[in-house]
Design an enzyme around this catalytic site. Structure first.
Site, PDB file in Angstrom:
ATOM      1  N   HIS A   1       2.462  -8.583   2.586  1.00  0.00           N
ATOM      2  CA  HIS A   1       1.725  -7.627   3.477  1.00  0.00           C
ATOM      3  C   HIS A   1       2.597  -7.476   4.669  1.00  0.00           C
ATOM      4  CE1 HIS A   1      -1.902  -8.542   0.896  1.00  0.00           C
ATOM      5  NE2 HIS A   1      -1.640  -7.272   0.725  1.00  0.00           N
TER       6      HIS A   1
ATOM      7  N   ASP B   1       0.171   0.827  -1.105  1.00  0.00           N
ATOM      8  CA  ASP B   1       0.179  -0.464  -1.671  1.00  0.00           C
ATOM      9  C   ASP B   1      -0.497  -0.410  -2.752  1.00  0.00           C
ATOM     10  OD1 ASP B   1      -0.092  -3.180  -1.883  1.00  0.00           O
ATOM     11  OD2 ASP B   1      -1.691  -3.317  -0.293  1.00  0.00           O
ATOM     12  N   SER B   2       0.236   0.099  -3.840  1.00  0.00           N
ATOM     13  CA  SER B   2      -0.094   0.396  -5.173  1.00  0.00           C
ATOM     14  C   SER B   2       0.180  -0.781  -5.995  1.00  0.00           C
ATOM     15  CB  SER B   2       0.692   1.545  -5.705  1.00  0.00           C
ATOM     16  OG  SER B   2       2.015   1.249  -5.703  1.00  0.00           O
TER      17      SER B   2
ATOM     18  N   PRO C   1      -1.460   2.493 -14.928  1.00  0.00           N
ATOM     19  CA  PRO C   1      -2.599   3.303 -13.986  1.00  0.00           C
ATOM     20  C   PRO C   1      -1.997   4.058 -12.754  1.00  0.00           C
ATOM     21  CG  PRO C   1      -3.553   1.212 -14.609  1.00  0.00           C
ATOM     22  CD  PRO C   1      -2.138   1.115 -15.078  1.00  0.00           C
TER      23      PRO C   1
END
Ligand code: AG3
Length: 285
Positions: free
Chosen positions: A71, A163-164, A170
């Site tokens: 992060h 932030d995938s 998908p």
């Protein structure tokens, strides 16, 4: 819909198959959450070494022990390079980790657009460190498909963070040219986008393919790297995208106090690429 489970039948172990032949496993102290949303299977377990571990469709998304590596490196390179990021958009990131990092900067408003409300609920309930983050008055949570949200939103942003999940499956759409063109159209002058781009080793094709179109859209589009111990092969890639900011030339970085990973030396070093990656990017596809 086919979804992968990480937990074994006896729920003593959770594993991610990073490839069909190798991966990572966690022995399970407790299962804190197990559920299936419209979109995916969500599992939160507790492990002796890594604390709480969130897995989606059998893939590790975040762990208490090493989430800050990821992060901080997703959020701070872009945020620290921008002189005054007031409005920030996060696409994905329903666990709240990226949001927490953004809120360490003096921003006016942050929108978090997560497709799956169940991820937000489950993380709010089981990752105690993130509760206050969601309550910050500067944060607005939107449960929506990021790719649709970006078409409709009237706001424009100083920093956009993607932030995938992996550049396969998908969230493939969040790694495509049309999506980046739309993001750029919602970026204020001088704005910066940072996006998680996948594993250094497993997603080389994706890095090469993306670099071709990102170069056409943005004046500066370097990849940068950081370790994430529990992600495939341990080294992760991120895209830094801007028309104005060249990270190699940034003089002043705005770094909040109290970070555990990111600092100006890490920032500079993270843009150094190993030969095999640099060569592959140069070749393009
Ligand atoms: N976003 C990136 C997760 C990618 C992990 N991939 C994998 N384990 N194969 C995670 C969301 C964290 N906020």
């Amino acid at each position: 819909m086919k979804t992968n489970r990480a937990l074994n039948a006896k729920k003593t172990e959770a594993r991610e198959y990073q490839t069909p032949a190798s991966g990572i496993f966690f022995t399970v102290k407790d299962v804190l959450y197990e559920g299936r949303s419209k979109f995916q299977r969500i599992e939160i377990i507790r492990n002796k070494d890594y604390g709480r571990v969130l897995l989606i469709d059998g893939l590790v998304q975040t762990t208490e022990r090493d989430e800050f590596y990821y992060h901080e490196m997703l959020v701070h390179p872009a945020m620290a390079s921008h002189a005054r990021p007031a409005k920030v958009l996060i696409i994905g990131g329903g666990d709240g980790g990226a949001l927490r990092e953004v809120l360490k900067h003096p921003v006016k408003k942050v929108w978090l657009v997560e497709i799956d409300g169940k991820v937000i609920e489950a993380c709010r309930a089981h990752f105690p460190g993130l509760k206050t983050t969601f309550r910050d008055p500067r944060a607005e949570l939107v449960v929506a498909d990021g790719n649709v949200f970006i078409d409709k939103v009237r706001e424009t942003f100083d920093v956009i963070l993607v932030d995938s999940s992996d550049p396969v499956g998908p969230s493939t759409v969040l790694h495509q040219e049309s999506f980046y063109r739309k993001l750029k159209s919602k970026l204020n002058p001088g704005g910066i986008i940072a996006a998680q781009a996948g594993s250094l080793m497993l997603h080389l094709d994706s890095h090469a393919r993306k670099s071709v179109f990102l170069k056409k859209i943005f004046r500066h589009s370097p990849l940068y790297l950081g370790p994430v111990p529990t992600y495939p092969v341990g080294t992760w890639c991120y895209n830094f995208l801007s028309d104005k900011i060249d990270p190699g030339k940034v003089r002043t970085l705005y770094v909040p106090d109290g970070l555990r990973y990111f600092n100006p030396d890490v920032y500079r070093a993270s843009f150094a690429l190993p030969n095999f990656l640099a060569e592959r990017l140069k070749k393009g596809k």
